[in-house]
Design a protein around this motif. Structure first.
Motif, PDB file in Angstrom:
ATOM      1  N   LYS A 164      45.771  35.229  32.887  1.00 50.74           N
ATOM      2  CA  LYS A 164      46.741  34.149  32.193  1.00 50.74           C
ATOM      3  C   LYS A 164      47.765  34.248  32.240  1.00 50.74           C
ATOM      4  CE  LYS A 164      46.984  31.379  28.506  1.00 50.74           C
ATOM      5  NZ  LYS A 164      48.043  31.199  26.734  1.00 50.74           N
ATOM      6  N   GLY A 165      49.234  33.821  33.394  1.00 54.80           N
ATOM      7  CA  GLY A 165      50.326  34.303  33.501  1.00 54.80           C
ATOM      8  C   GLY A 165      50.826  34.683  34.644  1.00 54.80           C
ATOM      9  N   ASP A 166      49.448  35.161  35.430  1.00 54.37           N
ATOM     10  CA  ASP A 166      50.134  35.387  36.943  1.00 54.37           C
ATOM     11  C   ASP A 166      50.414  33.901  37.679  1.00 54.37           C
ATOM     12  OD1 ASP A 166      48.296  37.505  36.364  1.00 54.37           O
ATOM     13  OD2 ASP A 166      47.228  37.226  37.608  1.00 54.37           O
ATOM     14  N   HIS A 167      51.125  34.521  38.876  1.00 55.08           N
ATOM     15  CA  HIS A 167      51.336  33.289  39.451  1.00 55.08           C
ATOM     16  C   HIS A 167      51.254  33.322  41.326  1.00 55.08           C
ATOM     17  CE1 HIS A 167      54.869  32.945  36.197  1.00 55.08           C
ATOM     18  NE2 HIS A 167      54.644  31.207  36.984  1.00 55.08           N
ATOM     19  N   VAL A 168      50.848  32.375  41.580  1.00 54.01           N
ATOM     20  CA  VAL A 168      50.092  32.564  42.527  1.00 54.01           C
ATOM     21  C   VAL A 168      50.817  30.807  43.357  1.00 54.01           C
ATOM     22  CG1 VAL A 168      47.679  32.877  41.877  1.00 54.01           C
ATOM     23  CG2 VAL A 168      48.544  31.260  42.625  1.00 54.01           C
ATOM     24  N   SER A 169      50.419  31.966  45.147  1.00 63.52           N
ATOM     25  CA  SER A 169      50.561  30.734  46.490  1.00 63.52           C
ATOM     26  C   SER A 169      49.650  30.539  47.029  1.00 63.52           C
ATOM     27  CB  SER A 169      52.460  31.443  46.761  1.00 63.52           C
ATOM     28  OG  SER A 169      52.086  32.190  47.738  1.00 63.52           O
ATOM     29  N   GLY A 170      49.526  28.732  47.326  1.00 62.77           N
ATOM     30  CA  GLY A 170      48.160  28.906  47.960  1.00 62.77           C
ATOM     31  C   GLY A 170      47.994  27.437  48.392  1.00 62.77           C
ATOM     32  N   MET A 171      47.234  26.961  49.362  1.00 58.07           N
ATOM     33  CA  MET A 171      46.677  25.719  49.596  1.00 58.07           C
ATOM     34  C   MET A 171      46.665  25.008  48.594  1.00 58.07           C
ATOM     35  SD  MET A 171      47.565  23.096  52.522  1.00 58.07           S
ATOM     36  CE  MET A 171      48.237  24.945  53.750  1.00 58.07           C
ATOM     37  N   LEU A 172      46.785  24.275  47.929  1.00 54.55           N
ATOM     38  CA  LEU A 172      46.613  23.557  46.279  1.00 54.55           C
ATOM     39  C   LEU A 172      46.627  22.440  46.931  1.00 54.55           C
ATOM     40  CD1 LEU A 172      47.937  25.714  44.181  1.00 54.55           C
ATOM     41  CD2 LEU A 172      45.497  25.835  44.945  1.00 54.55           C
TER      42      LEU A 172
ATOM     43  N   GLU B 126      40.189  32.588  45.351  1.00 53.55           N
ATOM     44  CA  GLU B 126      39.871  32.822  47.369  1.00 53.55           C
ATOM     45  C   GLU B 126      41.166  32.469  47.966  1.00 53.55           C
ATOM     46  OE1 GLU B 126      35.867  32.040  48.449  1.00 53.55           O
ATOM     47  OE2 GLU B 126      36.738  32.615  50.911  1.00 53.55           O
ATOM     48  N   GLY B 127      41.330  32.979  48.720  1.00 52.34           N
ATOM     49  CA  GLY B 127      42.850  32.866  50.127  1.00 52.34           C
ATOM     50  C   GLY B 127      44.320  32.378  48.989  1.00 52.34           C
ATOM     51  N   LEU B 128      44.016  32.993  48.074  1.00 49.81           N
ATOM     52  CA  LEU B 128      45.017  32.938  46.816  1.00 49.81           C
ATOM     53  C   LEU B 128      46.266  33.768  46.995  1.00 49.81           C
ATOM     54  CD1 LEU B 128      44.687  30.466  43.425  1.00 49.81           C
ATOM     55  CD2 LEU B 128      45.617  29.901  46.085  1.00 49.81           C
ATOM     56  N   ASN B 129      47.165  33.679  47.106  1.00 41.10           N
ATOM     57  CA  ASN B 129      48.112  35.107  47.019  1.00 41.10           C
ATOM     58  C   ASN B 129      48.815  35.355  45.556  1.00 41.10           C
ATOM     59  OD1 ASN B 129      50.319  36.880  48.209  1.00 41.10           O
ATOM     60  ND2 ASN B 129      51.648  34.821  48.587  1.00 41.10           N
ATOM     61  N   LYS B 130      48.458  36.630  44.831  1.00 44.28           N
ATOM     62  CA  LYS B 130      49.616  36.517  43.657  1.00 44.28           C
ATOM     63  C   LYS B 130      50.707  37.163  43.778  1.00 44.28           C
ATOM     64  CE  LYS B 130      46.566  39.211  40.490  1.00 44.28           C
ATOM     65  NZ  LYS B 130      45.818  39.634  40.031  1.00 44.28           N
TER      66      LYS B 130
ATOM     67  N   GLY C 227      34.489  33.828  36.725  1.00 40.73           N
ATOM     68  CA  GLY C 227      35.228  33.750  37.726  1.00 40.73           C
ATOM     69  C   GLY C 227      36.110  32.559  38.663  1.00 40.73           C
ATOM     70  N   GLU C 228      36.127  31.480  37.999  1.00 43.81           N
ATOM     71  CA  GLU C 228      37.233  30.519  37.994  1.00 43.81           C
ATOM     72  C   GLU C 228      38.019  30.748  37.360  1.00 43.81           C
ATOM     73  OE1 GLU C 228      34.924  26.849  39.492  1.00 43.81           O
ATOM     74  OE2 GLU C 228      35.352  26.820  37.358  1.00 43.81           O
ATOM     75  N   ILE C 229      39.425  30.017  37.547  1.00 43.20           N
ATOM     76  CA  ILE C 229      40.544  30.024  37.363  1.00 43.20           C
ATOM     77  C   ILE C 229      41.216  28.707  36.526  1.00 43.20           C
ATOM     78  CG2 ILE C 229      41.879  32.079  37.583  1.00 43.20           C
ATOM     79  CD1 ILE C 229      42.499  31.602  39.810  1.00 43.20           C
ATOM     80  N   LEU C 230      42.182  28.305  36.137  1.00 38.98           N
ATOM     81  CA  LEU C 230      42.578  27.298  35.456  1.00 38.98           C
ATOM     82  C   LEU C 230      44.332  27.144  36.533  1.00 38.98           C
ATOM     83  CD1 LEU C 230      42.324  24.688  35.310  1.00 38.98           C
ATOM     84  CD2 LEU C 230      42.605  24.319  32.497  1.00 38.98           C
TER      85      LEU C 230
ATOM     86  N   SER D  94      42.055  31.998  32.219  1.00 40.53           N
ATOM     87  CA  SER D  94      41.149  32.781  33.883  1.00 40.53           C
ATOM     88  C   SER D  94      40.117  33.886  33.377  1.00 40.53           C
ATOM     89  CB  SER D  94      42.291  33.779  34.134  1.00 40.53           C
ATOM     90  OG  SER D  94      41.416  34.640  34.847  1.00 40.53           O
ATOM     91  N   LYS D  95      38.964  32.689  33.589  1.00 43.01           N
ATOM     92  CA  LYS D  95      38.047  33.704  33.489  1.00 43.01           C
ATOM     93  C   LYS D  95      37.414  34.336  35.190  1.00 43.01           C
ATOM     94  CE  LYS D  95      35.693  30.190  30.391  1.00 43.01           C
ATOM     95  NZ  LYS D  95      34.745  29.446  30.047  1.00 43.01           N
ATOM     96  N   SER D  96      38.459  34.982  35.777  1.00 42.48           N
ATOM     97  CA  SER D  96      37.891  36.006  36.476  1.00 42.48           C
ATOM     98  C   SER D  96      38.574  37.457  36.620  1.00 42.48           C
ATOM     99  CB  SER D  96      39.129  35.189  37.770  1.00 42.48           C
ATOM    100  OG  SER D  96      39.181  36.029  38.949  1.00 42.48           O
ATOM    101  N   ASN D  97      37.745  37.973  36.740  1.00 41.21           N
ATOM    102  CA  ASN D  97      38.464  39.777  37.001  1.00 41.21           C
ATOM    103  C   ASN D  97      39.317  39.601  37.405  1.00 41.21           C
ATOM    104  OD1 ASN D  97      36.534  40.130  34.992  1.00 41.21           O
ATOM    105  ND2 ASN D  97      35.143  40.536  36.822  1.00 41.21           N
ATOM    106  N   ASP D  98      40.241  38.987  38.184  1.00 43.81           N
ATOM    107  CA  ASP D  98      41.247  39.171  39.231  1.00 43.81           C
ATOM    108  C   ASP D  98      42.631  38.459  39.087  1.00 43.81           C
ATOM    109  OD1 ASP D  98      39.868  40.619  40.976  1.00 43.81           O
ATOM    110  OD2 ASP D  98      38.153  39.023  42.215  1.00 43.81           O
ATOM    111  N   PHE D  99      42.989  37.369  38.139  1.00 41.37           N
ATOM    112  CA  PHE D  99      43.322  36.765  37.568  1.00 41.37           C
ATOM    113  C   PHE D  99      43.945  37.014  36.309  1.00 41.37           C
ATOM    114  CE2 PHE D  99      42.697  35.489  41.758  1.00 41.37           C
ATOM    115  CZ  PHE D  99      43.695  35.277  42.579  1.00 41.37           C
TER     116      PHE D  99
END
Ligand code: NDP
Length: 331
Positions: A86-94, A105-109, A33-36, A79-84
């Motif tokens: 590898k190669g996707d880009h996201v923005s968020g508070m990191l 959670e809380g990231l914008n794809k 369920g997590e991503i790097l 990625s071990k998440s169903n929602d993301f």
């Protein structure tokens, strides 16, 4: 290994590089369920200075020896998440880390590839949203009115001015160099500008640049510039307290003019604004900003510093006025 930037000590006055510490940590393992994530662009913002104080606010303070954080555009590298994927880009508070794991959670794809990724930290990120939503909720511009904005060449201010022009207003900007004043007029269509560092009398210069008075003052800086703007407001003016960068580094809040006499006489409205209160309107606002961008009604500037090691320096440079438009770091 991955680098991390932590807060070594709380700044006293203007932040310095010695307030920050670089550490390294092992590349994290991700679970189900997590991503790097690998950071690509890191936003540095004036409000982060407030989070470096040990004070209660609308957002908790940073802790000593722990990573700082801001809006980041990152790439999913595992990625071990169903929602993301590898190669996707996201923005968020990191966190200010080269590599970090996340639940997503809380990231914008980021799906719109027509604008540069970095735009999601500026014009289509929190600064663009701040300009648009503060004008929508408090400014309520009407055609023919006069809009005055400070920090006019910055990320928020440059968008505020352009929205003022879209709404048919006279737009006057205040900024810290003659080059910035020329730039906001030639690139962003401001009608006039005032260099607050060289003016002999800012109150009079505002009066000259705003012959019909000020209907909306969008305040990014506070202090003496706010006092001068207040002496030029019209009846029923709206004053948006968006930021107060001129006092962020002061250990004692400076005393200024008493405003209540003007507020009563002018039946003015002055209201503080925090963009995060309006998260339910972000998607609609991004749609509007994106459509103005596509129609070439909005332009934007970025000041990009290169390399993760330069994040603290880029942050400090904001307080020296080194940026035009959004200050960010390309990792
Ligand atoms: P900017 O891109 O405008 O960068 C800050 C600019 O402030 C500098 O480039 C500098 O330009 C100016 N400045 C620095 N020191 C002073 C000073 N002492 N007096 C006057 N101007 C100064 O930053 P942002 O667009 O990201 O943010 C603008 C303001 O909006 C900030 O106050 C920020 O905290 C606030 N903000 C508030 C949000 C909210 O939700 N309320 C959200 C986002 C931002 P110059 O050369 O003109 O001096």
């Amino acid at each position: 290994m991955s680098k991390v930037i932590t807060l070594k000590e709380r700044p006293s006055g203007k932040p310095e590089e010695k307030n920050f510490e670089f550490k390294t940590e092992d590349k994290p393992e991700i679970g189900e369920g997590e991503i790097l994530l690998e950071s690509k662009y890191i936003s540095v913002d004036p409000y982060l200075r407030g989070r470096m104080r040990d004070e209660d606010s609308y957002i908790p303070p940073f802790k000593i020896d722990e990573p700082l954080a801001s809006m980041v555009v990152a790439e999913v590298i595992e990625s071990k998440s169903n929602d993301f994927e590898k190669g996707d880009h996201v923005s968020g508070m990191l966190d200010w880390k080269e590599i970090q794991k996340h639940t997503g959670e809380g990231l914008n794809k980021i799906t719109n590839k027509d604008v540069p990724l970095s735009a999601y930290l500026g014009i289509l990120g929190l600064t663009g949203l701040t300009a648009y939503l503060a004008l929508e909720t408090i400014g309520k511009l009407k055609e023919g009115e006069t809009l005055l904005v400070s920090g006019a060449a910055g990320a928020v201010g440059s968008v505020v001015g352009q929205i003022g022009k879209i709404k048919g207003c006279r737009v006057v900007g205040i900024a810290g160099t003659d080059e910035k004043i020329d730039h906001i007029k030639s690139k962003f269509g401001f009608d006039a500008g005032i260099n607050y560092k060289t003016t002999e009398n800012i109150k009079e210069d505002i009066a000259k640049a705003c012959p019909d008075g000020v209907d909306v003052y969008f305040d990014n800086v506070g202090g003496d510039i706010l006092d001068a703007a207040m002496q030029n407001i019209n009846d029923f003016a709206r004053i948006i307290n968006c930021g107060a960068i001129s006092i962020y580094n002061k250990e004692e809040v400076p005393k200024g003019m008493r405003l209540e006499g003007i507020m009563v006489k002018k039946r003015a409205l002055m209201q503080g604004f925090i963009v995060r209160d309006h998260a339910d309107q972000f998607q609609d606002a991004i749609k509007q900003l994106g459509s103005w961008l596509a129609d070439d009604k909005l332009k934007f500037d970025e000041t990009k510093r290169e390399g993760f090691d330069n994040v603290p320096k880029a942050f400090i440079e904001i307080f020296e006025g080194k940026n035009t438009g959004k200050m960010l770091v390309k990792v």
